[in-house]
Design a protein around this motif. Sequence first.
Motif, mmCIF file in Angstrom:
data_model
loop_
_atom_site.group_PDB
_atom_site.id
_atom_site.type_symbol
_atom_site.label_atom_id
_atom_site.label_comp_id
_atom_site.label_asym_id
_atom_site.label_seq_id
_atom_site.Cartn_x
_atom_site.Cartn_y
_atom_site.Cartn_z
ATOM 1 N N ARG A 1 8.067 6.721 -8.224
ATOM 2 C CA ARG A 1 6.794 5.351 -7.968
ATOM 3 C C ARG A 1 5.462 5.515 -8.666
ATOM 4 O O ARG A 1 4.803 6.276 -8.837
ATOM 5 N N ASP B 1 3.715 8.969 1.454
ATOM 6 C CA ASP B 1 3.421 7.951 1.845
ATOM 7 C C ASP B 1 1.795 8.459 2.541
ATOM 8 O O ASP B 1 0.573 7.718 2.145
ATOM 9 N N VAL C 1 1.259 3.223 -7.219
ATOM 10 C CA VAL C 1 0.725 2.787 -6.367
ATOM 11 C C VAL C 1 -0.232 1.081 -6.753
ATOM 12 O O VAL C 1 -1.272 1.855 -8.020
ATOM 13 N N ARG C 2 -0.315 0.020 -6.893
ATOM 14 C CA ARG C 2 -0.890 -0.959 -7.129
ATOM 15 C C ARG C 2 -2.235 -0.932 -5.893
ATOM 16 O O ARG C 2 -2.120 -1.196 -4.737
ATOM 17 N N TYR C 3 -3.350 -1.033 -6.315
ATOM 18 C CA TYR C 3 -4.588 -0.993 -5.808
ATOM 19 C C TYR C 3 -5.457 -2.527 -5.963
ATOM 20 O O TYR C 3 -5.659 -2.453 -7.365
ATOM 21 N N ARG D 1 0.172 -12.675 -5.702
ATOM 22 C CA ARG D 1 -0.030 -12.091 -5.671
ATOM 23 C C ARG D 1 1.007 -10.998 -5.625
ATOM 24 O O ARG D 1 1.196 -10.138 -6.438
ATOM 25 N N GLU D 2 1.825 -12.008 -5.278
ATOM 26 C CA GLU D 2 3.155 -10.822 -5.223
ATOM 27 C C GLU D 2 4.088 -11.138 -5.909
ATOM 28 O O GLU D 2 4.746 -10.246 -6.762
ATOM 29 N N LEU E 1 3.430 -8.127 -8.777
ATOM 30 C CA LEU E 1 4.258 -6.879 -8.398
ATOM 31 C C LEU E 1 5.281 -6.594 -8.997
ATOM 32 O O LEU E 1 5.610 -5.527 -8.929
ATOM 33 N N GLN F 1 -4.976 -6.271 -10.137
ATOM 34 C CA GLN F 1 -4.351 -4.628 -9.905
ATOM 35 C C GLN F 1 -4.572 -3.749 -10.874
ATOM 36 O O GLN F 1 -3.843 -3.750 -12.049
ATOM 37 N N TYR G 1 -3.373 -2.083 -1.243
ATOM 38 C CA TYR G 1 -2.645 -1.289 -2.095
ATOM 39 C C TYR G 1 -1.321 -1.860 -1.213
ATOM 40 O O TYR G 1 -1.027 -1.870 -0.231
ATOM 41 N N GLU G 2 -0.234 -1.165 -2.620
ATOM 42 C CA GLU G 2 1.038 -1.791 -2.573
ATOM 43 C C GLU G 2 1.987 -0.329 -3.389
ATOM 44 O O GLU G 2 1.226 -0.159 -4.501
ATOM 45 N N LEU H 1 4.823 1.168 -5.023
ATOM 46 C CA LEU H 1 6.192 0.275 -5.848
ATOM 47 C C LEU H 1 7.100 1.519 -6.235
ATOM 48 O O LEU H 1 6.850 2.705 -6.412
#
Length: 234
Positions: A163, A67, A165-167, A204-205, A208, A182, A153-154, A156
């Motif tokens: 894993r 992270d 990363v979504r920007y 948004r959610e 993801l 995203q 960012y999130e 996943l």
Amino acid sequence: MRTPYPRSLSIIVTTLLSMSASQLAAAQESHQHAENDSHHDHQHEHEHEHEHEHEHDNDIYSGHFEDSQIEDRSLSDWEGDWQSVYPYLRDGTLDEVFAHKAEHGSDKTAEEYKQYYEKGYQTDVDRIVINGNTVTFHRDGTEASGEYLYDGYEILTYEAGNRGVRYIFQLEDGSQLPEYIQFSDHSIYPTDASHFHLYWGDDREALLDEVSNWPTYYPSAMDGTEVAHEMMAH
């Protein structure tokens, strides 16, 4: 009239000159060996660092990172004129990619890979142009532009254990456009993207949770063969 040196003195001078030349040659040879050794050590160190960086990049590309390595990114990382690869799947240009994956993989045939990417690449947005904060979607001969601003960012975690990363960017100004876009391009810190997967929608959610359809874009200047070869290089 000059008096000639005694023969014994001439022998001594000649011997000293000979020894100096020999010692000079030895010193030069020693210096050359030292330079060669230093160059070899430097080259070996450089190659080792390059291999380490390559392995490091491959780990991130494969979805293995900490992270603490993740950094914010701006829309400029994806600036440019981009084309969907979906038409190249439909016309057979990417068949060699699926054959390559089947040859080097173990879980799918070439046809099964094609079916998998058929769902993944599917989209009616055949071109995307990004300039500054403005994103223009081209769909069925029409285009719509809007201004998007960074929304964080999130991280996943996928079923395979790796894993991504979504920007995320949110629509600031524009109409008839998705509220959120995203980006996922296998990178986790600022860098110019060579291609990307894009997700868009108004929730948004919910976006993801989308992991089966990921419209994919490469530079519009590339032809189908270049896209295929670039895919096989990763």
